[in-house]
Design an enzyme around this catalytic site. Sequence first.
Site, mmCIF file in Angstrom:
data_model
loop_
_atom_site.group_PDB
_atom_site.id
_atom_site.type_symbol
_atom_site.label_atom_id
_atom_site.label_comp_id
_atom_site.label_asym_id
_atom_site.label_seq_id
_atom_site.Cartn_x
_atom_site.Cartn_y
_atom_site.Cartn_z
ATOM 1 N N GLY A 1 0.779 -1.233 0.000
ATOM 2 C CA GLY A 1 0.000 0.000 0.000
ATOM 3 C C GLY A 1 0.810 1.283 0.000
ATOM 4 O O GLY A 1 0.332 2.311 0.479
ATOM 5 N N ASN B 1 1.523 3.142 -2.580
ATOM 6 C CA ASN B 1 0.813 4.115 -3.413
ATOM 7 C C ASN B 1 -0.427 4.642 -2.688
ATOM 8 O O ASN B 1 -0.770 5.812 -2.818
ATOM 9 C CB ASN B 1 0.430 3.499 -4.767
ATOM 10 N N ILE C 1 -8.144 -8.859 -11.742
ATOM 11 C CA ILE C 1 -8.690 -8.276 -12.964
ATOM 12 C C ILE C 1 -10.159 -7.923 -12.726
ATOM 13 O O ILE C 1 -10.936 -8.772 -12.272
ATOM 14 C CB ILE C 1 -8.576 -9.268 -14.147
ATOM 15 N N LEU C 2 -10.550 -6.689 -13.033
ATOM 16 C CA LEU C 2 -11.936 -6.265 -12.893
ATOM 17 C C LEU C 2 -12.727 -6.639 -14.151
ATOM 18 O O LEU C 2 -12.191 -6.586 -15.257
ATOM 19 C CB LEU C 2 -12.010 -4.757 -12.670
ATOM 20 N N ASN D 1 -5.668 3.076 -13.149
ATOM 21 C CA ASN D 1 -4.667 2.133 -12.647
ATOM 22 C C ASN D 1 -3.282 2.734 -12.821
ATOM 23 O O ASN D 1 -3.029 3.473 -13.771
ATOM 24 C CB ASN D 1 -4.766 0.819 -13.439
ATOM 25 N N HIS E 1 0.582 1.553 -13.506
ATOM 26 C CA HIS E 1 1.335 0.386 -13.983
ATOM 27 C C HIS E 1 2.816 0.740 -14.029
ATOM 28 O O HIS E 1 3.178 1.822 -14.495
ATOM 29 C CB HIS E 1 0.837 -0.024 -15.372
#
Length: 194
Positions: free
Chosen positions: A12, A14, A89-90, A104, A106
């Site tokens: 966590g 970020n 994955i949503l 998101n 990346h």
Amino acid sequence: MFKIAVLVSGDGSNLQAIIDQIHCQSKVAKIALVISSASNAYALQRAQQYHIPTRVVSRTTCNNPSDQILKLCQQAKIDLIVLAGYLSILTGQLLSLYAHKIINIHPSLLPDFGGYGMYGMHVHEAVIKARAKFSGCTVHFVSDGVDQGAIIAQVKIPVLATDTPHTLAQRVLVQEHELLPKVIQQIIDGVTKK
């Protein structure tokens, strides 16, 4: 009040950057919910220290995590969903009902080193193996294609001759901590100042 949900799976860091730069400083926005795919994620403790509501939604406890996440976000009246080290994955209605409201971060310069299996240290290992001259991080909208949504912003850094996957990961993470809150702030400003 502009309400943010942050989806996490691990440490966590970020999330902490968003807490420090948005949640604790903004007069118009707050993190209203942190959802983790793992009950032992340290990110949950980070959120709890700031009295941010947390939930765990994992494949072991739920048949369709995306549907459960949608329900939680609708109940909390979430305006923006931020994936910050979220490793699932949503799918489904969540993507359509929150179209252009899910972002998101990346750890590469997409479209390079993205897609299935490209997360965390796997990305940095692939960058080093490919002898890429540059890496960095990308904030993008989430779509039904893994790491294929429209790019919002990127930060580019050189890959040093002395870099290992670990040192590259550390240097990219520093950039993530700056870029993600900056993009969130731009989205908040675009919505709240209309």
